[in-house]
Scaffold this motif. Structure first.
Motif, PDB file in Angstrom:
ATOM      1  N   SER A   1       0.822  -1.209   0.000  1.00 43.05           N
ATOM      2  CA  SER A   1       0.000   0.000   0.000  1.00 43.05           C
ATOM      3  C   SER A   1       0.859   1.264   0.000  1.00 43.05           C
ATOM      4  N   ILE A   2       2.008   1.226   0.676  1.00 43.54           N
ATOM      5  CA  ILE A   2       2.908   2.384   0.700  1.00 43.54           C
ATOM      6  C   ILE A   2       3.467   2.645  -0.696  1.00 43.54           C
ATOM      7  N   TYR A   3       3.851   1.591  -1.396  1.00 41.02           N
ATOM      8  CA  TYR A   3       4.384   1.760  -2.748  1.00 41.02           C
ATOM      9  C   TYR A   3       3.300   2.233  -3.712  1.00 41.02           C
ATOM     10  N   ILE A   4       2.085   1.732  -3.545  1.00 42.26           N
ATOM     11  CA  ILE A   4       0.992   2.166  -4.423  1.00 42.26           C
ATOM     12  C   ILE A   4       0.721   3.657  -4.247  1.00 42.26           C
ATOM     13  N   ASP A   5       0.728   4.127  -2.995  1.00 40.44           N
ATOM     14  CA  ASP A   5       0.531   5.564  -2.747  1.00 40.44           C
ATOM     15  C   ASP A   5       1.696   6.388  -3.289  1.00 40.44           C
ATOM     16  N   ALA A   6       2.923   5.852  -3.162  1.00 39.75           N
ATOM     17  CA  ALA A   6       4.092   6.593  -3.636  1.00 39.75           C
ATOM     18  C   ALA A   6       4.116   6.688  -5.155  1.00 39.75           C
ATOM     19  N   GLN A   7       3.566   5.693  -5.833  1.00 42.08           N
ATOM     20  CA  GLN A   7       3.580   5.708  -7.293  1.00 42.08           C
ATOM     21  C   GLN A   7       2.624   6.738  -7.882  1.00 42.08           C
ATOM     22  N   LYS A   8       1.707   7.239  -7.067  1.00 42.49           N
ATOM     23  CA  LYS A   8       0.754   8.224  -7.574  1.00 42.49           C
ATOM     24  C   LYS A   8       1.421   9.554  -7.912  1.00 42.49           C
ATOM     25  N   GLN A   9       2.601   9.809  -7.377  1.00 38.42           N
ATOM     26  CA  GLN A   9       3.297  11.063  -7.669  1.00 38.42           C
ATOM     27  C   GLN A   9       4.018  11.026  -9.011  1.00 38.42           C
ATOM     28  N   PHE A  10       4.104   9.834  -9.637  1.00 37.31           N
ATOM     29  CA  PHE A  10       4.770   9.715 -10.928  1.00 37.31           C
ATOM     30  C   PHE A  10       3.752   9.854 -12.060  1.00 37.31           C
ATOM     31  N   PRO A  11       4.110  10.546 -13.134  1.00 39.18           N
ATOM     32  CA  PRO A  11       3.198  10.651 -14.285  1.00 39.18           C
ATOM     33  C   PRO A  11       3.188   9.366 -15.103  1.00 39.18           C
ATOM     34  N   GLU A  12       2.159   9.210 -15.891  1.00 39.75           N
ATOM     35  CA  GLU A  12       2.064   8.043 -16.776  1.00 39.75           C
ATOM     36  C   GLU A  12       2.888   8.315 -18.024  1.00 39.75           C
ATOM     37  N   LEU A  13       3.914   7.538 -18.212  1.00 32.16           N
ATOM     38  CA  LEU A  13       4.864   7.752 -19.302  1.00 32.16           C
ATOM     39  C   LEU A  13       4.660   6.667 -20.356  1.00 32.16           C
ATOM     40  N   ARG A  14       4.221   7.084 -21.554  1.00 29.82           N
ATOM     41  CA  ARG A  14       3.941   6.127 -22.627  1.00 29.82           C
ATOM     42  C   ARG A  14       5.040   6.074 -23.684  1.00 29.82           C
ATOM     43  N   GLY A  15       6.023   6.931 -23.592  1.00 26.59           N
ATOM     44  CA  GLY A  15       7.104   6.954 -24.565  1.00 26.59           C
ATOM     45  C   GLY A  15       8.275   7.754 -24.036  1.00 26.59           C
ATOM     46  N   PRO A  16       9.310   7.936 -24.838  1.00 26.52           N
ATOM     47  CA  PRO A  16      10.484   8.700 -24.381  1.00 26.52           C
ATOM     48  C   PRO A  16      10.185  10.192 -24.300  1.00 26.52           C
ATOM     49  N   LEU A  17      10.985  10.886 -23.530  1.00 25.17           N
ATOM     50  CA  LEU A  17      10.886  12.341 -23.445  1.00 25.17           C
ATOM     51  C   LEU A  17      11.653  12.966 -24.608  1.00 25.17           C
ATOM     52  N   GLU A  18      11.073  14.040 -25.167  1.00 20.64           N
ATOM     53  CA  GLU A  18      11.674  14.702 -26.317  1.00 20.64           C
ATOM     54  C   GLU A  18      12.515  15.892 -25.871  1.00 20.64           C
ATOM     55  N   PHE A  19      13.799  15.882 -26.270  1.00 17.85           N
ATOM     56  CA  PHE A  19      14.706  16.991 -26.035  1.00 17.85           C
ATOM     57  C   PHE A  19      15.305  17.420 -27.377  1.00 17.85           C
TER      58      PHE A  19
ATOM     59  N   LEU B   1      20.505   9.921 -15.773  1.00 15.54           N
ATOM     60  CA  LEU B   1      20.325  11.142 -14.987  1.00 15.54           C
ATOM     61  C   LEU B   1      18.948  11.127 -14.347  1.00 15.54           C
ATOM     62  N   PRO B   2      18.827  11.635 -13.099  1.00 11.84           N
ATOM     63  CA  PRO B   2      17.543  11.568 -12.393  1.00 11.84           C
ATOM     64  C   PRO B   2      16.704  12.823 -12.616  1.00 11.84           C
ATOM     65  N   LEU B   3      15.397  12.628 -12.622  1.00 12.38           N
ATOM     66  CA  LEU B   3      14.419  13.712 -12.646  1.00 12.38           C
ATOM     67  C   LEU B   3      13.317  13.385 -11.651  1.00 12.38           C
ATOM     68  N   THR B   4      12.798  14.392 -11.008  1.00  8.85           N
ATOM     69  CA  THR B   4      11.667  14.178 -10.109  1.00  8.85           C
ATOM     70  C   THR B   4      10.391  13.999 -10.923  1.00  8.85           C
ATOM     71  N   GLY B   5       9.369  13.444 -10.263  1.00 10.69           N
ATOM     72  CA  GLY B   5       8.113  13.211 -10.947  1.00 10.69           C
ATOM     73  C   GLY B   5       7.465  14.490 -11.442  1.00 10.69           C
ATOM     74  N   SER B   6       7.552  15.568 -10.678  1.00  8.83           N
ATOM     75  CA  SER B   6       6.955  16.842 -11.093  1.00  8.83           C
ATOM     76  C   SER B   6       7.669  17.417 -12.313  1.00  8.83           C
ATOM     77  N   LYS B   7       9.008  17.282 -12.370  1.00  3.15           N
ATOM     78  CA  LYS B   7       9.764  17.769 -13.524  1.00  3.15           C
ATOM     79  C   LYS B   7       9.405  16.977 -14.776  1.00  3.15           C
ATOM     80  N   VAL B   8       9.260  15.655 -14.643  1.00  2.00           N
ATOM     81  CA  VAL B   8       8.882  14.821 -15.788  1.00  2.00           C
ATOM     82  C   VAL B   8       7.494  15.206 -16.274  1.00  2.00           C
ATOM     83  N   ARG B   9       6.608  15.504 -15.351  1.00  2.00           N
ATOM     84  CA  ARG B   9       5.254  15.910 -15.726  1.00  2.00           C
ATOM     85  C   ARG B   9       5.272  17.218 -16.518  1.00  2.00           C
TER      86      ARG B   9
END
Length: 387
Positions: A267-285, A315-323
């Motif tokens: 349950s702790i992991y399920i709640d923690a995963q809610k802060q991550f966005p749904e990623l369906r493909g690579p990020l474009e740079f 390299l790491p990114l936070t969930g809010s930055k990825v969103r």
């Protein structure tokens, strides 16, 4: 005194020490070191009128029942008592008393105002204890013989344990079966073979592990034998949400089922995963596409790399930055580079100094001190002095 002592055998299934002296006397003492469904009485020494006559009594392995004392005798934890049974009487050991009983009643969803408790008749006498031990001595042989009879009849079942009643007139046969079993002929054969009343009780694989007990891979007693009485369904989804390796050998416990501890933090992991966005493909740079390589759920970090087949430069990114980057990509905008990532502040972590250095660090300090002392000695000596 030493001549009067006999061999002491520890009966873990009932939590007591059994001693037969050379003169034939039988001494049985309660030993709380057996932890099957054990509960710590943190209210010991506190009395409460409502629960003064209620006692938790342990029988074999994880079978515990709460009884009411109607004998007006002074009872305490560790006493061997004779209690009421559906047919005849049984013998058990008192494991809990006092207000802590209220927690046990709540755990088993028992209303003390409306529930009809069975009675405690008296403290066990020598004759009761002797008959009790004779019945216990028959359990292993009865289990082996019952398995042979079940195999002869071709029944698809496994008899895991046998528990005799304290008066030796009844036995409970615990069995495991994947499908419905016809016991009619089996019970007739058991009655003819053992000359006792028969009760068949079906259990699951996890309950069998609790009855037998053991040590888990964590080095502690099995949860099913230590404190668990309700078993919830466990699926591989609970392991997936924690990024656990789906290796059956690692996820399965001694009962060959999924470990109960997989559910503890799901349950702790399920709640923690809610802060991550749904990623369906690579990020474009502007300098290329960044692929998700791994996710640190509890730290809230997502690790990306330009090479989907290598984890060398991630390299790491936070969930809010990825969103924010995903929202920008949907608008047709591309950030400059993954290299220009946000600065992630490192939280202070506790570091133990124990074991960080080699044990030879004391020797190194000693050698260093010796060298310094030698240099000081040479410096103090004059050129004309004898060495």
């Amino acid at each position: 005194m030493e001549k009067d002592k006999g061999i002491i055998n520890y009966d873990c299934s009932r939590g007591c020490d059994v001693e037969r002296t050379p003169h034939g006397a039988l001494n049985i003492n309660f030993n709380p070191s057996c932890c099957k469904l054990g509960a710590f009485n943190w209210l010991e020494g506190i009395s409460q009128e409502q629960y003064k006559d209620l006692f938790e009594i342990r029988f074999k392995n994880t079978r515990k029942i709460i009884f009411r004392n109607t004998s007006n005798q002074l009872l305490t934890t560790g006493d061997i008592v004779v209690v009421e049974a559906p047919n005849g009487h049984d013998v058990g050991i008192i494991t809990l008393e006092g207000p802590i009983i209220a927690r046990q009643l709540m755990r088993h969803k028992i209303d003390p105002e409306n529930y009809e408790f069975r009675k405690i008749y008296r403290k066990a006498k020598i004759l009761d204890i002797e008959r009790w031990q004779e019945a216990i001595a028959r359990e292993h042989k009865t289990m082996i013989r019952s398995r042979q009879i079940a195999a002869k009849l071709g029944l698809n079942m496994k008899i895991g344990d046998v528990e005799f009643q304290g008066d030796g007139t009844k036995a409970i046969f615990y069995y495991i079966a994947d499908e419905r079993v016809d016991f009619r002929q089996l019970i007739r054969d058991f009655a003819e073979e053992f000359h006792i009343r028969i009760e068949m009780k079906q259990i699951g694989a996890r309950q069998e592990a609790g009855l037998i007990g053991g040590i888990g891979v964590c080095g502690r007693a099995l949860c099913c034998s230590k404190y668990m009485s309700d078993f919830q369904s466990i699926t591989t989804q609970a392991a997936r949400c924690q990024d656990l390796s789906l290796n059956p050998q690692k996820l399965a416990g001694q009962c060959s089922k999924l470990k109960c501890c997989i559910n503890y933090e799901a349950s702790i992991y399920i709640d923690a995963q809610k802060q991550f966005p749904e990623l369906r493909g690579p990020l474009e740079f502007k300098d290329g596409q960044a692929f998700l390589m791994k996710t640190d759920i509890l730290k809230g970090l997502m690790w990306f790399s330009y090479d989907p087949n290598s984890m060398a430069n991630i390299l790491p990114l936070t969930g809010s930055k990825v969103r924010d980057i995903i929202a920008a990509n949907r608008k047709g905008l591309k950030p400059d580079s993954l290299q220009e990532k946000e600065i992630i502040s490192k939280e202070p972590q506790f570091i133990s100094a124990v074991g960080d250095d080699s044990i030879s660090r004391f020797d190194e300090k000693t050698k260093k001190a010796q060298n310094q002392n030698k240099k000081r000695k040479n410096f103090r000596q004059k050129p004309g002095d004898k060495q």
